[in-house]
Write a protein that holds these residues in place. Structure first.
Motif, mmCIF file in Angstrom:
data_model
loop_
_atom_site.group_PDB
_atom_site.id
_atom_site.type_symbol
_atom_site.label_atom_id
_atom_site.label_comp_id
_atom_site.label_asym_id
_atom_site.label_seq_id
_atom_site.Cartn_x
_atom_site.Cartn_y
_atom_site.Cartn_z
ATOM 1 N N VAL A 208 0.873 -1.190 -0.028
ATOM 2 C CA VAL A 208 0.084 0.070 -0.121
ATOM 3 C C VAL A 208 0.925 1.304 -0.121
ATOM 4 O O VAL A 208 1.678 1.386 0.679
ATOM 5 C CB VAL A 208 -0.894 0.049 1.178
ATOM 6 C CG1 VAL A 208 -1.889 1.269 1.304
ATOM 7 C CG2 VAL A 208 -1.914 -1.381 1.227
ATOM 8 N N TYR A 209 0.733 2.105 -1.078
ATOM 9 C CA TYR A 209 1.493 3.351 -1.088
ATOM 10 C C TYR A 209 0.600 4.354 -0.762
ATOM 11 O O TYR A 209 -0.501 4.783 -1.005
ATOM 12 C CB TYR A 209 1.903 3.601 -2.453
ATOM 13 C CG TYR A 209 2.719 4.777 -2.649
ATOM 14 C CD1 TYR A 209 4.164 4.384 -2.751
ATOM 15 C CD2 TYR A 209 2.237 5.922 -3.036
ATOM 16 C CE1 TYR A 209 5.117 5.770 -3.056
ATOM 17 C CE2 TYR A 209 3.364 6.887 -3.514
ATOM 18 C CZ TYR A 209 4.625 6.740 -3.508
ATOM 19 O OH TYR A 209 5.627 7.866 -3.658
ATOM 20 N N LYS A 210 1.103 5.536 0.205
ATOM 21 C CA LYS A 210 0.368 6.452 0.680
ATOM 22 C C LYS A 210 0.918 7.843 -0.222
ATOM 23 O O LYS A 210 2.086 8.120 -0.385
ATOM 24 C CB LYS A 210 0.525 6.751 2.250
ATOM 25 C CG LYS A 210 -0.255 5.769 2.987
ATOM 26 C CD LYS A 210 -0.141 6.248 4.524
ATOM 27 C CE LYS A 210 -0.775 5.011 5.225
ATOM 28 N NZ LYS A 210 -0.430 5.259 6.706
ATOM 29 N N PHE A 213 1.137 11.240 2.327
ATOM 30 C CA PHE A 213 0.980 10.452 3.556
ATOM 31 C C PHE A 213 -0.497 10.418 4.104
ATOM 32 O O PHE A 213 -0.723 9.815 5.363
ATOM 33 C CB PHE A 213 1.528 11.616 4.752
ATOM 34 C CG PHE A 213 3.034 11.888 4.285
ATOM 35 C CD1 PHE A 213 4.076 11.274 4.314
ATOM 36 C CD2 PHE A 213 3.538 13.031 3.629
ATOM 37 C CE1 PHE A 213 5.552 11.432 4.106
ATOM 38 C CE2 PHE A 213 4.631 13.743 3.598
ATOM 39 C CZ PHE A 213 5.689 12.724 3.778
ATOM 40 N N PHE A 214 -1.272 10.421 3.165
ATOM 41 C CA PHE A 214 -2.661 10.176 3.608
ATOM 42 C C PHE A 214 -3.472 9.154 2.654
ATOM 43 O O PHE A 214 -4.256 8.269 3.146
ATOM 44 C CB PHE A 214 -3.475 11.588 3.781
ATOM 45 C CG PHE A 214 -4.829 11.356 4.243
ATOM 46 C CD1 PHE A 214 -5.036 11.114 5.669
ATOM 47 C CD2 PHE A 214 -5.995 11.499 3.445
ATOM 48 C CE1 PHE A 214 -6.305 10.835 6.331
ATOM 49 C CE2 PHE A 214 -7.150 11.404 3.988
ATOM 50 C CZ PHE A 214 -7.468 10.990 5.187
ATOM 51 N N PHE A 215 -3.486 9.486 1.419
ATOM 52 C CA PHE A 215 -4.334 8.689 0.270
ATOM 53 C C PHE A 215 -3.705 7.455 0.111
ATOM 54 O O PHE A 215 -2.662 7.398 -0.708
ATOM 55 C CB PHE A 215 -4.401 9.810 -0.730
ATOM 56 C CG PHE A 215 -5.287 11.192 -0.616
ATOM 57 C CD1 PHE A 215 -6.374 11.249 -0.374
ATOM 58 C CD2 PHE A 215 -4.210 12.194 -0.480
ATOM 59 C CE1 PHE A 215 -7.157 12.281 0.141
ATOM 60 C CE2 PHE A 215 -4.918 13.218 -0.300
ATOM 61 C CZ PHE A 215 -6.406 13.520 0.002
ATOM 62 N N LYS A 216 -4.356 6.627 0.437
ATOM 63 C CA LYS A 216 -3.768 5.173 0.122
ATOM 64 C C LYS A 216 -4.152 4.698 -1.131
ATOM 65 O O LYS A 216 -5.139 4.730 -1.749
ATOM 66 C CB LYS A 216 -4.470 4.102 1.092
ATOM 67 C CG LYS A 216 -4.119 4.163 2.768
ATOM 68 C CD LYS A 216 -4.624 3.360 3.525
ATOM 69 C CE LYS A 216 -4.350 3.388 5.015
ATOM 70 N NZ LYS A 216 -4.882 2.361 5.880
ATOM 71 N N GLN A 217 -3.007 3.909 -1.706
ATOM 72 C CA GLN A 217 -3.258 3.387 -3.247
ATOM 73 C C GLN A 217 -2.839 1.968 -3.100
ATOM 74 O O GLN A 217 -1.721 1.449 -2.246
ATOM 75 C CB GLN A 217 -2.313 3.993 -4.116
ATOM 76 C CG GLN A 217 -2.658 5.575 -4.433
ATOM 77 C CD GLN A 217 -3.996 5.620 -4.976
ATOM 78 O OE1 GLN A 217 -4.363 5.193 -5.912
ATOM 79 N NE2 GLN A 217 -4.764 6.689 -4.625
#
Length: 332
Positions: A208-210, A213-217
């Motif tokens: 999971v990449y943010k 620092f907030f929106f998870k991808q």
């Protein structure tokens, strides 16, 4: 058509426990065998029925399709993908090949079911499920493949098409909005920015990449999807394949389906259904990416497009005609 069916919840043990619904045509004969259809859902946190979490987007498309197909005389199995419904796991950290693993377990379950005709198991993938189903076909010997609202292309091609359609739609807006969009939107710059961000996600080693620092991808999922080309799998197919697409579907490029007949070695059909959107329901409004969320509020109240159901019935009957004896017994 068989009028009644029975449903049973199934638990399948794998890396994560998967739960689904097995639907069977009603029959008093426990030794009767039926052809079977495995349904594979589209992207996002969709459960076995095609619904989102916490009551959001209650579309029920897979439930309704499964019921229709079961009443034609087929066993159907639909399941909650990882991290949705009752199935274990976290959907956003799940990779494409994890989804293929789960689909393979479901396929093997059908193969070993005493009432399933092992020589007549069809995979029906919807949207992302068309990619998962094609990847599954490289591992298991299917008997038929249904590409519903997707097919041939990969995730990169699907998402690029969606962005381009969005740019065009916004710039074609009427009045002041259209004027502003034409001044503000630069497709080349927007695509360069998107590609840079996607490159960071793909080159990361995270599940999971943010972003900011907030929106998870779903980095693992994106990375594996972008590396897979369904055309390679389709070239190995020697059994019947059908692709069904709605002319109001803005999520998948219909021109990709023109390649299907030149890829597969078995018989293939492609159908573009008038006034049908991505989820197989009626859409009289224009094809749109900008208004997708707005349409999701009204689509659940509309029926599945009967033309698409007729195409499904004709194809299944032609290649995997179910034994109508149970219908005869039921009405005797």
């Amino acid at each position: 058509m068989i009028r009644t069916l029975t449903e049973k919840e199934i638990e399948i043990s794998g890396e994560k426990k998967i739960y689904g619904t097995l639907a069977r045509p009603a029959s008093a004969y426990t030794d009767e065998k039926f052809p079977a259809v495995l349904m594979i859902s589209g992207s996002g946190p969709l459960d076995r029925n095609g619904n989102g979490p916490k009551g959001k987007y209650q579309l029920n498309v897979y439930k309704e399709l499964a019921e229709y197909i079961t009443k034609l005389g087929f066993i159907t199995f639909r399941y909650d993908k990882r991290g949705t419904g009752k199935s274990e796991g976290d959907w956003i950290s799940t990779g494409m090949w994890d989804l293929v693993d789960d689909a393979e377990l479901a396929f093997k379950f059908l193969q070993n079911h005493p009432q399933v005709d092992r020589d007549k198991i069809i995979v029906a993938g919807h949207s992302e499920g068309t990619i998962i189903g094609t990847a599954l076909s490289e591992r298991q010997e299917l008997n038929g493949l249904m590409l519903l609202s997707g097919g041939v292309g990969n995730l990169h091609e699907f998402t690029t098409y969606q962005r381009m359609l969005t740019y065009q739609e916004l710039k074609n807006s009427k009045g002041i909005k259209g004027l502003l969009m034409r001044l503000l939107i630069n497709e080349e710059k927007a695509e360069t920015k998107t590609q840079k961000q996607t490159k960071k996600i793909i080159e990361s080693n995270k599940d999971v990449y943010k972003i900011l620092f907030f929106f998870k991808q779903p980095a693992k999922w994106i990375r594996e999807h972008f590396a897979y080309n369904p055309r390679v799998g389709l070239k190995k197919v020697t059994y019947p394949v059908i692709a069904i697409h709605g002319d109001k579907d803005g999520l998948v490029d219909p021109s990709l389906l023109e390649e299907l007949s030149s890829l597969v070695k078995g018989p293939s059909e492609t159908h573009i259904i008038k006034d049908m959107e991505h989820g197989f329901r009626f859409q009289y409004e224009q094809k749109s990416m900008v208004n997708v969320k707005k349409m999701l509020k009204v689509l659940p109240s509309r029926p599945l497009n009967p033309d698409s159901l007729g195409v499904i019935e004709s194809w299944l009957t032609k290649y995997f005609k179910a034994d109508v004896s149970s219908d005869i017994k039921e009405n005797a």
